[in-house]
Each structure stands twice: as C-alpha cells, then as structure tokens.
Design a protein around this motif. Structure first.
Motif, PDB file in Angstrom:
ATOM      1  N   GLU A  44      27.610  32.005  39.198  1.00 29.63           N
ATOM      2  CA  GLU A  44      27.415  33.005  40.287  1.00 29.63           C
ATOM      3  C   GLU A  44      26.157  33.204  40.854  1.00 29.63           C
ATOM      4  OE1 GLU A  44      31.458  35.756  40.004  1.00 29.63           O
ATOM      5  OE2 GLU A  44      30.041  36.491  38.681  1.00 29.63           O
ATOM      6  N   ARG A  81      44.470  36.694  32.833  1.00 28.79           N
ATOM      7  CA  ARG A  81      44.929  36.547  34.382  1.00 28.79           C
ATOM      8  C   ARG A  81      46.436  36.388  34.315  1.00 28.79           C
ATOM      9  NH1 ARG A  81      45.304  32.879  38.854  1.00 28.79           N
ATOM     10  NH2 ARG A  81      43.809  33.932  40.491  1.00 28.79           N
ATOM     11  N   GLN A  85      48.579  39.318  36.405  1.00 31.18           N
ATOM     12  CA  GLN A  85      49.356  38.807  37.586  1.00 31.18           C
ATOM     13  C   GLN A  85      50.805  39.356  37.356  1.00 31.18           C
ATOM     14  OE1 GLN A  85      48.569  34.588  38.437  1.00 31.18           O
ATOM     15  NE2 GLN A  85      48.710  35.171  40.442  1.00 31.18           N
ATOM     16  N   THR A  90      46.088  40.385  40.935  1.00 25.67           N
ATOM     17  CA  THR A  90      45.581  39.027  40.810  1.00 25.67           C
ATOM     18  C   THR A  90      44.026  39.310  40.474  1.00 25.67           C
ATOM     19  OG1 THR A  90      47.372  38.265  42.184  1.00 25.67           O
ATOM     20  CG2 THR A  90      45.320  37.113  42.008  1.00 25.67           C
ATOM     21  N   SER A  92      40.301  37.483  39.488  1.00 22.20           N
ATOM     22  CA  SER A  92      39.507  36.364  39.735  1.00 22.20           C
ATOM     23  C   SER A  92      39.304  35.607  38.228  1.00 22.20           C
ATOM     24  CB  SER A  92      38.325  36.473  40.401  1.00 22.20           C
ATOM     25  OG  SER A  92      37.204  36.930  39.563  1.00 22.20           O
ATOM     26  N   TYR A  93      39.502  34.277  38.433  1.00 17.93           N
ATOM     27  CA  TYR A  93      39.154  33.593  37.237  1.00 17.93           C
ATOM     28  C   TYR A  93      37.889  33.991  36.696  1.00 17.93           C
ATOM     29  CZ  TYR A  93      42.953  30.483  38.351  1.00 17.93           C
ATOM     30  OH  TYR A  93      44.204  29.928  38.215  1.00 17.93           O
ATOM     31  N   THR A  94      36.617  34.125  37.357  1.00 14.32           N
ATOM     32  CA  THR A  94      35.218  34.628  36.836  1.00 14.32           C
ATOM     33  C   THR A  94      35.347  35.879  36.411  1.00 14.32           C
ATOM     34  OG1 THR A  94      34.850  35.551  39.011  1.00 14.32           O
ATOM     35  CG2 THR A  94      33.893  33.372  38.648  1.00 14.32           C
ATOM     36  N   ASP A  95      36.290  36.975  36.621  1.00 18.32           N
ATOM     37  CA  ASP A  95      36.208  38.026  36.091  1.00 18.32           C
ATOM     38  C   ASP A  95      36.962  38.252  34.651  1.00 18.32           C
ATOM     39  OD1 ASP A  95      34.842  39.262  38.183  1.00 18.32           O
ATOM     40  OD2 ASP A  95      36.287  40.279  39.163  1.00 18.32           O
ATOM     41  N   HIS A 116      37.577  45.434  38.896  1.00 18.30           N
ATOM     42  CA  HIS A 116      37.926  44.127  38.635  1.00 18.30           C
ATOM     43  C   HIS A 116      38.186  43.869  36.922  1.00 18.30           C
ATOM     44  CE1 HIS A 116      34.995  42.530  42.193  1.00 18.30           C
ATOM     45  NE2 HIS A 116      36.280  43.141  42.618  1.00 18.30           N
TER      46      HIS A 116
END
Length: 130
Positions: A44, A81, A85, A90, A92-95, A116
């Motif tokens: 990032e 995730r 979900q 939803t 993020s993949y990063t979080d 997040h």
C-alpha cells in the motif's frame, strides 16, 4: 513492551507529518513499544509513493519489525473475510490480511480506521483525535 502493528494509514500520516502521528509514535516508543509492519503495508505504501519519497519511506519501513504473511495467516484472513461477508460486511483483502497478521502475532493494531477492523477479538490501539 509490546510489538504494535501499524496500519498503512498511520504510516502514511507519519511519513507526511499529519495529525501529530509522529509525536504519538514517539510517545509509544518512549514507553518501550516496538513497531511492526507486514507485506500489505509495503504494497500500500509503495503504491502511493510520490517521486522523491522512496529513500525516506524505505528507511522508515526497514526500521520496523516485519511480520510475515504465512499460509496460516493467509487462511485466517480468508476466513475473516468470508465470515464478515456473511454478516453483511464486505471487508477488503488488505484489511483482513492486516487483521490476521495482528491476530496471528498477538500484536495490537494501531489504526484510525476502526470501521475497517470490526473483529472483537482484534486489539486496537486508539489514536488521538485528528
């Protein structure tokens, strides 16, 4: 003393001298805390790098402990995730990867993006108001 995982937003704020983050990080260091990052932070931060910032940014990132994304942590990130979900959130993949690194290493997370990271089992360190 604790190893504290930094969220990318905190790294950006420190590098850009915003919101008093550098002073807050210095206070935590004076208390004996050590800061860490992970592969997601590198991705990032380098994705948002502007010309002329690479040397200073690299020096800061390389001064941090590095917590790897192991297969076990990647699995946990995927499950986080999936589970959130199912609850209608939803993430993020990063979080979820940062959250899994934090959980997998027992390292609290320093972030100002609490929404997040809704996981109740995740230890978040509050930041002073901007």
């Amino acid at each position: 003393m604790a190893i504290i995982l930094l969220d990318s937003s905190v790294i950006f704020d420190h590098l850009n001298g915003r919101f008093g983050r550098t002073g807050f990080l210095e206070q935590l260091m004076d208390q004996g805390h050590v800061f860490a990052c992970c592969a997601v932070n590198f991705t990032e931060v380098y994705a948002g790098l502007r010309q002329g910032e690479e040397e200073r940014t690299g020096a800061f990132l390389n001064s941090l402990e590095f917590l790897p994304v192991t297969p076990k942590i990647a699995r946990q990130a995927g499950l986080l995730r999936r589970d959130w979900q199912k609850k209608g959130h939803t993430l993020s993949y990063t979080d979820v990867t940062i959250a899994a690194v934090s959980l997998g290493n027992g390292a609290p997370l320093l972030t100002d993006n609490r929404k997040h990271f809704p996981m109740p089992e995740l230890q978040l360190i509050p930041l002073p108001e901007r």
